[in-house]
Design an enzyme around this catalytic site. Structure first.
Site, PDB file in Angstrom:
ATOM      1  N   LYS A  99     -11.153  -1.723   6.322  1.00  0.00           N
ATOM      2  CA  LYS A  99      -9.944  -1.256   7.222  1.00  0.00           C
ATOM      3  C   LYS A  99     -10.539  -0.367   8.510  1.00  0.00           C
ATOM      4  O   LYS A  99     -11.480   0.305   8.341  1.00  0.00           O
ATOM      5  CB  LYS A  99      -9.173  -0.418   6.526  1.00  0.00           C
ATOM      6  N   ARG A 139       0.111  10.605   0.009  1.00  0.00           N
ATOM      7  CA  ARG A 139       0.513  11.575   0.896  1.00  0.00           C
ATOM      8  C   ARG A 139       1.780  12.367   0.400  1.00  0.00           C
ATOM      9  O   ARG A 139       2.055  13.012   1.009  1.00  0.00           O
ATOM     10  CB  ARG A 139       0.899  10.748   2.209  1.00  0.00           C
ATOM     11  N   GLU A 198       0.799  -1.238  -0.067  1.00  0.00           N
ATOM     12  CA  GLU A 198      -0.052  -0.008  -0.019  1.00  0.00           C
ATOM     13  C   GLU A 198       0.897   1.177   0.129  1.00  0.00           C
ATOM     14  O   GLU A 198       1.504   1.514   1.204  1.00  0.00           O
ATOM     15  CB  GLU A 198      -0.779   0.209   1.180  1.00  0.00           C
TER      16      GLU A 198
HETATM   17  C1  3PG Z   1      -1.757   4.969   8.146  1.00  0.00           C
HETATM   18  O1  3PG Z   1      -2.782   4.997   7.253  1.00  0.00           O
HETATM   19  O2  3PG Z   1      -1.190   6.283   8.517  1.00  0.00           O
HETATM   20  C2  3PG Z   1      -1.686   4.122   8.817  1.00  0.00           C
HETATM   21  O3  3PG Z   1      -2.814   3.669   9.644  1.00  0.00           O
HETATM   22  C3  3PG Z   1      -0.480   3.926   9.652  1.00  0.00           C
HETATM   23  O4  3PG Z   1      -0.605   3.618  10.666  1.00  0.00           O
HETATM   24  P1  3PG Z   1       0.783   3.310  11.663  1.00  0.00           P
HETATM   25  O5  3PG Z   1       1.785   4.462  11.058  1.00  0.00           O
HETATM   26  O6  3PG Z   1       0.264   3.621  13.042  1.00  0.00           O
HETATM   27  O7  3PG Z   1       1.075   2.018  11.434  1.00  0.00           O
END
Ligand code: 3PG
Length: 213
Positions: free
Chosen positions: A134, A50, A46
């Site tokens: 999710k 961002r 994934e």
């Molecule tokens: C996100 O989309 O930022 C994820 O949930 C990742 O979360 P994490 O950095 O706590 O694994």
């Protein structure tokens, strides 16, 4: 018209115990990072929308790492879904749910893991035919206890908890019957990518195999 996705959401979830949540700031990191994860047995990747480089990173992985299945994270709009599909994404993950994102992914042949944090959101996603979801942000929104509570009314829904999940707390989530896999960024640390420590990322991926249900 709907296109059949290459992988169903359930197949995306079942491939490995962890879906890595990847934030890429440099296109040069995309291919070695993807190869490092594949070498560690993790191939559903994934890549979050961002950073300005995210789409180019997806394109590079889709082109150069055929063993990987690249997906787009942080899909928040129809335009995001379209851009991800154009870049070679084969699945999508969203931090929340809207019907227009759900429909766009269907039209584009992208399987979608919609993000939910409340019962109403689960019902909206289910109304539109999504039953693999999710749970985000998992730790902040109630953790394993929340999933146990949902297993009653939402007995027919499966979850990928993401957000605050670690190698240490993942077993507690994965022990739940309504959890298929977890998502997390811990297996792709930003500093390891900057330093080119690809073996470290492979090892972190390998470590997750012990979590297999
Ligand atoms: C996100 O989309 O930022 C994820 O949930 C990742 O979360 P994490 O950095 O706590 O694994």
């Amino acid at each position: 018209m709907s296109n059949a996705p290459a992988f169903t959401a359930l197949q995306v979830m079942q491939d490995a115990p962890v879906i890595p949540v990847i934030v890429l700031n440099d296109v040069a990191h995309a291919v070695p990072m993807a190869r490092a994860l594949v070498a560690g047995g993790v191939r559903m990747l994934e890549v979050t929308l961002r950073t300005p480089q995210a789409l180019a990173c997806m394109e590079a992985i889709a082109r150069d790492v055929p063993e990987a299945v690249v997906g787009a994270g942080t899909v928040r709009s129809k335009a995001d879904a379209q851009a991800a599909a154009n870049a070679g994404a084969r699945f999508a993950v969203s931090p929340g749910y809207t019907s227009s994102v759900g429909q766009a992914c269907r039209d584009l042949g992208l399987s979608l893991l919609p993000g939910v944090a409340t019962g109403s959101e689960i019902m909206m996603a289910q109304e539109d035919g999504f039953t693999q979801l999710k749970f985000f942000p998992a730790m902040q929104a109630g953790g394993p206890a929340m999933l146990k509570a949902w297993s009653g009314p939402f007995f027919d829904v499966k979850f990928c908890p993401t957000g605050g999940v670690t190698l240490q707390n993942a077993p507690e989530f994965l022990a739940l019957p309504n959890v298929v896999c977890v998502g997390g960024s811990w297996i792709v640390p930003a500093d390891a990518m900057v330093k080119g420590e690809w073996d470290k990322i492979t090892q972190l991926a390998k470590d997750t195999q012990a979590l297999r249900k």
